[in-house]
Write a protein that holds these residues in place. Structure first.
Motif, PDB file in Angstrom:
ATOM      1  N   ASP A  71       0.809  -1.225   0.000  1.00 56.25           N
ATOM      2  CA  ASP A  71       0.000   0.000   0.000  1.00 56.25           C
ATOM      3  C   ASP A  71       0.843   1.276   0.000  1.00 56.25           C
ATOM      4  OD1 ASP A  71       0.958   0.118   2.580  1.00 56.25           O
ATOM      5  OD2 ASP A  71      -0.994   0.010   3.549  1.00 56.25           O
ATOM      6  N   GLY A  72       2.160   1.138  -0.088  1.00 61.50           N
ATOM      7  CA  GLY A  72       3.041   2.303  -0.137  1.00 61.50           C
ATOM      8  C   GLY A  72       3.597   2.729   1.213  1.00 61.50           C
ATOM      9  N   THR A  73       3.094   2.176   2.298  1.00 59.76           N
ATOM     10  CA  THR A  73       3.644   2.497   3.609  1.00 59.76           C
ATOM     11  C   THR A  73       4.937   1.722   3.833  1.00 59.76           C
ATOM     12  OG1 THR A  73       2.360   0.757   4.699  1.00 59.76           O
ATOM     13  CG2 THR A  73       1.355   2.957   4.597  1.00 59.76           C
ATOM     14  N   HIS A  74       5.655   2.108   4.843  1.00 69.74           N
ATOM     15  CA  HIS A  74       6.900   1.424   5.210  1.00 69.74           C
ATOM     16  C   HIS A  74       6.735   0.813   6.589  1.00 69.74           C
ATOM     17  CE1 HIS A  74       8.416   4.113   2.067  1.00 69.74           C
ATOM     18  NE2 HIS A  74       9.339   3.177   1.884  1.00 69.74           N
ATOM     19  N   ARG A  75       7.091  -0.444   6.705  1.00 65.08           N
ATOM     20  CA  ARG A  75       7.131  -1.100   8.006  1.00 65.08           C
ATOM     21  C   ARG A  75       8.563  -0.981   8.520  1.00 65.08           C
ATOM     22  NH1 ARG A  75       6.320  -7.327   8.307  1.00 65.08           N
ATOM     23  NH2 ARG A  75       4.680  -6.726   6.881  1.00 65.08           N
ATOM     24  N   VAL A  76       8.709  -0.441   9.719  1.00 65.65           N
ATOM     25  CA  VAL A  76      10.019  -0.294  10.346  1.00 65.65           C
ATOM     26  C   VAL A  76      10.000  -1.095  11.638  1.00 65.65           C
ATOM     27  CG1 VAL A  76      11.703   1.319  11.326  1.00 65.65           C
ATOM     28  CG2 VAL A  76      10.276   2.019   9.376  1.00 65.65           C
ATOM     29  N   VAL A  77      10.915  -2.041  11.756  1.00 66.82           N
ATOM     30  CA  VAL A  77      11.006  -2.873  12.955  1.00 66.82           C
ATOM     31  C   VAL A  77      12.389  -2.667  13.555  1.00 66.82           C
ATOM     32  CG1 VAL A  77      10.913  -5.201  13.899  1.00 66.82           C
ATOM     33  CG2 VAL A  77       9.445  -4.583  11.963  1.00 66.82           C
ATOM     34  N   GLU A  78      12.401  -2.171  14.791  1.00 66.13           N
ATOM     35  CA  GLU A  78      13.653  -2.030  15.535  1.00 66.13           C
ATOM     36  C   GLU A  78      13.631  -3.076  16.637  1.00 66.13           C
ATOM     37  OE1 GLU A  78      13.106   2.025  16.678  1.00 66.13           O
ATOM     38  OE2 GLU A  78      14.206   2.777  14.947  1.00 66.13           O
ATOM     39  N   TYR A  79      14.730  -3.788  16.810  1.00 61.96           N
ATOM     40  CA  TYR A  79      14.736  -4.861  17.800  1.00 61.96           C
ATOM     41  C   TYR A  79      16.043  -4.884  18.579  1.00 61.96           C
ATOM     42  CZ  TYR A  79      17.300  -7.274  14.084  1.00 61.96           C
ATOM     43  OH  TYR A  79      18.202  -7.614  13.116  1.00 61.96           O
ATOM     44  N   LYS A  92       6.695  -0.151  13.651  1.00 61.50           N
ATOM     45  CA  LYS A  92       6.031   1.095  13.260  1.00 61.50           C
ATOM     46  C   LYS A  92       5.594   1.010  11.806  1.00 61.50           C
ATOM     47  CE  LYS A  92       9.694   3.460  14.607  1.00 61.50           C
ATOM     48  NZ  LYS A  92      10.646   4.552  14.817  1.00 61.50           N
ATOM     49  N   LYS A  93       4.496   1.680  11.517  1.00 64.78           N
ATOM     50  CA  LYS A  93       4.031   1.826  10.137  1.00 64.78           C
ATOM     51  C   LYS A  93       4.173   3.305   9.795  1.00 64.78           C
ATOM     52  CE  LYS A  93       0.291   0.403   7.122  1.00 64.78           C
ATOM     53  NZ  LYS A  93      -0.934  -0.385   7.037  1.00 64.78           N
ATOM     54  N   VAL A  94       4.975   3.611   8.779  1.00 66.01           N
ATOM     55  CA  VAL A  94       5.283   4.987   8.430  1.00 66.01           C
ATOM     56  C   VAL A  94       4.669   5.314   7.069  1.00 66.01           C
ATOM     57  CG1 VAL A  94       7.149   6.634   8.004  1.00 66.01           C
ATOM     58  CG2 VAL A  94       7.450   4.828   9.712  1.00 66.01           C
ATOM     59  N   GLY A  95       4.050   6.483   6.970  1.00 67.16           N
ATOM     60  CA  GLY A  95       3.461   6.927   5.711  1.00 67.16           C
ATOM     61  C   GLY A  95       1.969   6.678   5.664  1.00 67.16           C
ATOM     62  N   HIS A  96       1.388   7.047   4.552  1.00 68.49           N
ATOM     63  CA  HIS A  96      -0.048   6.886   4.346  1.00 68.49           C
ATOM     64  C   HIS A  96      -0.284   5.845   3.262  1.00 68.49           C
ATOM     65  CE1 HIS A  96      -0.881  10.323   6.868  1.00 68.49           C
ATOM     66  NE2 HIS A  96       0.063  10.997   6.206  1.00 68.49           N
TER      67      HIS A  96
END
Length: 112
Positions: A71-79, A92-96
């Motif tokens: 859908d154009g969003t970015h999934r960011v996973v910090e661990y 986190k889900k970044v963007g629309h």
């Protein structure tokens, strides 16, 4: 007969010498694990966009990865992970989200 007994005695001595391991050789040595890596993919043909990095120092591991969703969003996973806290991740889900106009499963012709 004497030669046979002498041969057996020699084999017993050799066998016992092979299986005797001094006490100081039983200790295991574990190296301190330490590494870091990173990589990324940006393929305009397939639309595959992702990256990852990770570092480890002993029992402590930290890292992150990012990928572009359909859908154009970015999934960011910090661990991070360590022997005290275990594994922890922050997602986190970044963007629309972008959906093409008129694209809906409701409007599809039913062919069944």
């Amino acid at each position: 007969m004497f030669k046979l007994l002498a041969l057996i005695a020699c084999l017993v001595v050799v066998a016992s010498a092979q299986y005797h391991v001094p006490e100081h050789e039983h200790k295991e040595h574990h190296a301190h694990p330490k590494y870091k890596f990173e990589y990324g993919v940006k393929d305009p043909h397939t639309g595959d966009h992702k990256s990852q990095w990770e570092v480890r120092d002993g029992d402590v591991v930290k890292g992150a990865y990012t990928l572009e969703e359909a859908d154009g969003t970015h999934r960011v996973v910090e661990y991070k992970s360590d022997s005290h806290n275990g594994f922890e991740a922050n997602v986190k889900k970044v963007g629309h989200a972008h959906h093409p106009h008129g694209a809906s499963y409701v409007n599809l012709d039913k062919h069944y």
